[in-house]
Scaffold this motif. Structure first.
Motif, PDB file in Angstrom:
ATOM      1  N   ARG A  46     -68.614  15.500  26.353  1.00  0.00           N
ATOM      2  CA  ARG A  46     -70.037  15.525  26.057  1.00  0.00           C
ATOM      3  C   ARG A  46     -70.353  16.741  25.217  1.00  0.00           C
ATOM      4  N   ALA A  47     -71.498  16.680  24.520  1.00  0.00           N
ATOM      5  CA  ALA A  47     -71.928  17.814  23.710  1.00  0.00           C
ATOM      6  C   ALA A  47     -72.332  18.962  24.641  1.00  0.00           C
ATOM      7  N   PRO A  48     -72.443  20.182  24.091  1.00  0.00           N
ATOM      8  CA  PRO A  48     -72.714  21.358  24.910  1.00  0.00           C
ATOM      9  C   PRO A  48     -73.878  21.181  25.893  1.00  0.00           C
ATOM     10  N   LEU A  49     -74.937  20.475  25.501  1.00  0.00           N
ATOM     11  CA  LEU A  49     -76.066  20.313  26.415  1.00  0.00           C
ATOM     12  C   LEU A  49     -75.985  18.989  27.177  1.00  0.00           C
ATOM     13  N   ASN A  50     -74.733  18.486  27.339  1.00  0.00           N
ATOM     14  CA  ASN A  50     -74.481  17.328  28.186  1.00  0.00           C
ATOM     15  C   ASN A  50     -74.877  15.993  27.555  1.00  0.00           C
ATOM     16  N   ASP A  51     -75.336  16.031  26.339  1.00  0.00           N
ATOM     17  CA  ASP A  51     -75.844  14.849  25.660  1.00  0.00           C
ATOM     18  C   ASP A  51     -75.698  15.135  24.172  1.00  0.00           C
ATOM     19  N   PRO A  52     -75.260  14.288  23.330  1.00  0.00           N
ATOM     20  CA  PRO A  52     -74.725  12.930  23.516  1.00  0.00           C
ATOM     21  C   PRO A  52     -73.324  12.898  24.176  1.00  0.00           C
ATOM     22  N   ILE A  53     -72.826  11.673  24.345  1.00  0.00           N
ATOM     23  CA  ILE A  53     -71.494  11.433  24.898  1.00  0.00           C
ATOM     24  C   ILE A  53     -70.563  11.013  23.768  1.00  0.00           C
ATOM     25  N   ARG A  65     -76.248   8.704  22.542  1.00  0.00           N
ATOM     26  CA  ARG A  65     -77.055   9.512  23.446  1.00  0.00           C
ATOM     27  C   ARG A  65     -77.061   8.916  24.849  1.00  0.00           C
TER      28      ARG A  65
ATOM     29  N   ARG B 293     -67.175  22.640  24.799  1.00  0.00           N
ATOM     30  CA  ARG B 293     -68.571  22.927  25.158  1.00  0.00           C
ATOM     31  C   ARG B 293     -68.919  24.403  25.107  1.00  0.00           C
ATOM     32  N   PRO B 297     -69.851  25.535  19.984  1.00  0.00           N
ATOM     33  CA  PRO B 297     -71.083  26.026  19.340  1.00  0.00           C
ATOM     34  C   PRO B 297     -70.878  27.360  18.629  1.00  0.00           C
ATOM     35  N   PHE B 385     -73.377  16.025  16.355  1.00  0.00           N
ATOM     36  CA  PHE B 385     -73.075  15.723  17.758  1.00  0.00           C
ATOM     37  C   PHE B 385     -73.484  16.897  18.661  1.00  0.00           C
ATOM     38  N   MET B 386     -73.149  18.111  18.245  1.00  0.00           N
ATOM     39  CA  MET B 386     -73.417  19.270  19.103  1.00  0.00           C
ATOM     40  C   MET B 386     -74.896  19.676  19.103  1.00  0.00           C
ATOM     41  N   ARG B 389     -79.061  17.314  20.823  1.00  0.00           N
ATOM     42  CA  ARG B 389     -79.931  17.443  21.996  1.00  0.00           C
ATOM     43  C   ARG B 389     -81.084  18.401  21.722  1.00  0.00           C
ATOM     44  N   ARG B 392     -83.470  16.880  18.878  1.00  0.00           N
ATOM     45  CA  ARG B 392     -84.155  15.658  19.274  1.00  0.00           C
ATOM     46  C   ARG B 392     -85.471  15.969  19.988  1.00  0.00           C
ATOM     47  N   PHE B 496     -78.640   7.062  17.655  1.00  0.00           N
ATOM     48  CA  PHE B 496     -77.694   8.097  17.266  1.00  0.00           C
ATOM     49  C   PHE B 496     -76.293   7.527  17.123  1.00  0.00           C
TER      50      PHE B 496
END
Lengths: 78, 735
Positions: A46-53, A65, B293, B297, B385-386, B389, B392, B496
């Motif tokens: 998953r991305a660093p903030l747990n979303d997207p997958i 997402r 993770r 970043p 991807f990173m 979130r 959005r 997405f």
């Protein structure tokens, strides 16, 4: 064997897609990426903030997402 | 006769690489009218034929959801190319054949280019192209587009197909008993009424109706409402039926059946795998680090910072060459032409204008080279991807991060390449919101203005204020994006769902072509408009001239000073150098003061001055006097012009943008200025209308309507903020 939403799968877990319950643009996008009932998938991470997958299909890596993964039901090993 | 050939395929299947390989530099990039999808055309000769190749946008299917897909489909049905090359990724065959299926159902004369057979082989995937060709009933040619392997054979096959000139023969796939029955009924109506027959094959029309394809349905209604109504009834009936019995919509069944068709075909000796699917490839190993993770970043920040450095530091050298070149040219013209309107027009209008256009060229080249590296290598998809979130939350997309950084997310960027960088976003609403908010960032031209005002009023905490204003730009841009996405750009987020393509080493040729075509588009499309506006702005700041009487007054004052000084000192004045006697230096200074006063009077008398003065009653709400108004009008040409215009308006003569201490002292002493006015002015300058170069780019990337919106919305928005700051500040007595 149990079925869960794709959102609830954890890293490295594998499973087989059972249903995709969404129409319109999102449904089309999901399907044209090769996510259809019967497809075997594994969670890459998953991305660093747990979303997207990120998902691993046989030959490609797809991201979506969490709220998009909610439409996809997967059969997983217990 | 010329042959028309089109290239179709998935994004990341190597379509553009093949196009570059086939056509080399003989290509032409334009836009489809009204939308920002590239229309790429190139020509080549092979076997005595001249072929015009059109590179269709990369798509995964042929629905009507995105501009890219519509363009691809409309091109095929309206232009009817003699042959279509469908490039498929051999290492990801099943998914790629989904588009192939739809091309075959449309019936276009097809040749399949099986690309990246080398990658597939290294992954232990072996594809029997003869078997694939037999099942699809079209030629299949294995190629490696990067090296050009197999492209000769591909062209031979394509020309052979084109020469056959056979009618379109659509493939028929069975969609199960329920849908096949519905299709048969629909076909009867379509054939009977020749419904859309001149554009689509009958079965294709029927399938698209079942898939609820908006564009085709609308078109059907316009051409034959009666047939469209009857078809829609059949679609509703069959949708009802599949919903009741299987709980799915027909479009899902159609997709499943297409994949079923592909799977069964692949199983018949087309594909064999040596390794199991769990094997980790190099690309996956890189991703273990780059999208980690924790580390991911950090690496991303470093890479984006490097891109920024590369764009803005490395381009400094060519930018300064250009600047020096143009100032040399200006000096030459000054020597040749006599003083007057013509000289002023040539220097301030034309040379500064052309210099302004070309000054951005190195920036754009460096940035697009950097972006091309990130995009072609596959890293850009990871950035999206990173970051998704975070962005959005504000109605944007993960891919928005790059335009923001380039525009000045790290203070000192430029919105012109920033606006152009929004091309990497494929979601229309998110793209528009990004495009309209990147000009809020602190670009390099706003920095000298901020430095001037911070230096004058907050000299004790320069660094903190600079940092604060950078953060403020981010905050305001994000909130403005959210505002736009909940009002004029309202709408559900674009899905997405996307592919993380395997990492690939970009080809030098691809990078260079990519960079060149973007730069050329900027010069060609934006350049002329920018030059025109530049001359217009020059005229606004120059005309009308001071009335003769006033000019004579200034001349008389000069004469008076000279007469007072006496002939001896006047003779000294013509000497070059600084070692003048004290009396002569004093006279020279008094003369310069008169010149500055005259420049101020002339500026005030010009159209810009009249507008600025007329605006004073309104601008007073934010604490701005007429001098500031004129400077802000000048800032429309380029934000750094604010400094020099303020200089003229305050009778300071020419103020060097980099060395503005004297102006800063002058502002500090002025009654109209204080700390609150300074903050209000800085906020206004940060957020008001983008400079016109940016506006022209917005117009070219979106439309003139959006450019006008950007100008009006930003100015009103910035003014409201400035008024709030000024009124509150004065109320609390902070001035």
């Amino acid at each position: 064997m149990s079925t869960i939403l794709l959102r609830h799968m954890v890293k490295h877990q594998r499973g087989t897609i059972v249903t995709i319950n969404v129409t319109g643009e999102l449904g089309r996008r999901i399907r044209e990426m090769g996510l259809i009932p019967g497809t075997e998938i594994a969670i890459c991470g998953r991305a660093p903030l747990n979303d997207p997958i990120a998902l691993r299909l046989q030959d490609s890596t797809i991201t979506l997402r969490n709220n998009e993964a909610d439409h996809i039901l997967v059969q997983v090993e217990p | 006769m010329q042959l028309k050939m089109a290239l179709a395929g998935n994004p990341n299947a190597g379509k553009t690489t093949l196009f570059n390989q086939l056509t080399g530099a003989r290509q032409h990039v334009g836009n489809y009218p009204g939308i920002t999808v590239d229309h790429k055309e190139g020509r080549l000769s092979h076997g005595g034929e001249t072929i015009i190749v059109t590179d269709l946008p990369g798509t995964y299917s042929m629905t009507a959801y995105s501009a890219e897909e519509l363009v691809a489909r409309d091109y095929l049905v309206n232009n009817r190319p003699q042959v279509v090359i469908n490039i498929v990724d051999a290492s990801n065959l099943e998914r790629n054949l989904y588009l192939t299926c739809q091309l075959l159902e449309l019936g276009v004369p097809l040749v399949v280019a099986l690309n990246m057979v080398d990658v597939a082989e290294s992954r232990g995937i072996e594809i029997n192209s003869a078997a694939l060709s037999r099942h699809l009933q079209v030629p299949v040619v294995p190629i490696v587009a990067r090296s050009g392997l197999g492209t000769e054979a591909l062209l031979d096959a394509a020309i052979a197909v084109a020469r056959e000139n056979r009618p379109w023969t659509p493939l028929t796939i069975s969609y199960g008993d329920d849908l096949d029955a519905a299709l048969a009924e629909m076909l009867a109506i379509i054939s009977d009424r020749r419904f859309l027959a001149d554009t689509y094959p009958p079965r294709y029309t029927a399938i698209k109706y079942l898939e609820n394809d908006q564009q085709l349905v609308e078109r059907g209604e316009k051409t034959d409402a009666e047939a469209a109504r009857r078809l829609q009834m059949l679609v509703d009936k069959s949708t009802d039926h599949t919903r009741r019995t299987l709980d799915v919509y027909p479009e899902a069944i159609i997709a499943d059946q297409r994949y079923g068709y592909i799977k069964s075909l692949l199983r018949q000796g087309v594909i064999s795998r040596k390794y199991d699917a769990d094997r980790l490839y190099t690309s996956d190993r890189i991703d273990k680090v780059l999208t980690n993770r924790l580390v991911g970043p950090l690496i991303m920040l470093a890479i984006l910072f490097a891109l920024y450095q590369f764009t803005f530091s490395w381009s400094e050298v060519p930018v300064s060459w250009l600047e020096n070149g143009f100032s040399w040219l200006g000096d030459k013209v000054e020597e040749i032409l006599p003083e007057g309107i013509l000289r002023s027009l040539v220097i301030s209008g034309v040379i500064d204008g052309v210099g302004g256009v070309l000054g951005f060229v190195p920036l754009i080249m460096f940035m697009f080279f950097g972006i091309a590296v990130l995009e072609d290598s596959g890293y850009l998809a990871r950035v999206a991807f990173m970051m998704d979130r975070v962005f959005r939350i504000f109605g944007l997309h993960g891919s928005s991060v790059m335009p923001f950084i380039v525009s000045g997310g790290i203070a000192g960027g430029c919105a012109v390449p920033g606006v152009m960088a929004t091309r990497t976003l494929r979601s229309p609403k998110e793209r528009m919101a990004t495009l309209l908010t990147v000009p809020f960032m602190n670009c390099g031209a706003k920095l000298p203005v901020l430095a001037l005002l911070i230096g004058a009023f907050f000299s004790e905490d320069r660094a903190q204020y600079m940092f604060f204003f950078t953060m403020l730009a981010w905050l305001v841009a994000m909130l403005a994006a959210k505002l736009l996405r909940s009002t004029v750009l309202r709408g559900a987020p674009t899905p997405f769902v996307m592919e993380l393509p395997p990492y690939r080493l970009p080809t030098v040729r691809g990078l260079l072509i990519h960079t060149w075509e973007r730069t050329y588009q900027y010069i060609k499309k934006a350049g002329t408009v920018i030059l025109g506006i530049s001359i217009l702005l020059w005229a606004m700041m120059t005309f009308p001239h001071l009335p003769d009487a006033e000019q004579a007054e200034f001349a008389a004052k000069r004469q008076a000073i000279l007469a007072e000084a006496g002939a001896e000192i006047v003779a000294l004045l013509d000497q070059q150098g600084d070692d003048l006697p004290v009396e002569a230096a004093a006279v020279r200074e008094r003369l310069a003061a008169i010149d500055n006063d005259q420049a101020e009077a002339a500026l005030r008398h010009s159209l810009a001055g009249t507008i600025g003065t007329a605006m004073e009653p309104v601008s007073r709400l934010a604490g701005f006097d007429w001098r500031t108004d004129i400077a802000l009008l000048g800032g429309f040409a380029a934000k750094e012009v604010i400094v020099s215009t303020l200089g003229t308006a305050y009778s300071m003569g020419e103020v060097d943008v980099e060395e503005s201490q004297s102006l800063s002292e002058r502002l500090k002493a002025d009654d109209n200025w204080n700390r609150v006015v300074a903050v209000a002015a800085m906020i206004f300058i940060m957020f008001y209308s983008p400079c016109f170069v940016t506006l022209v780019c917005i117009a070219k990337e979106a439309s003139w309507k959006w450019a006008a919106f950007s100008m009006g919305f930003n100015t009103i928005f910035a003014f409201a903020l400035a008024v709030a700051v000024y009124q509150l500040g004065m109320f609390f007595g902070l001035g």
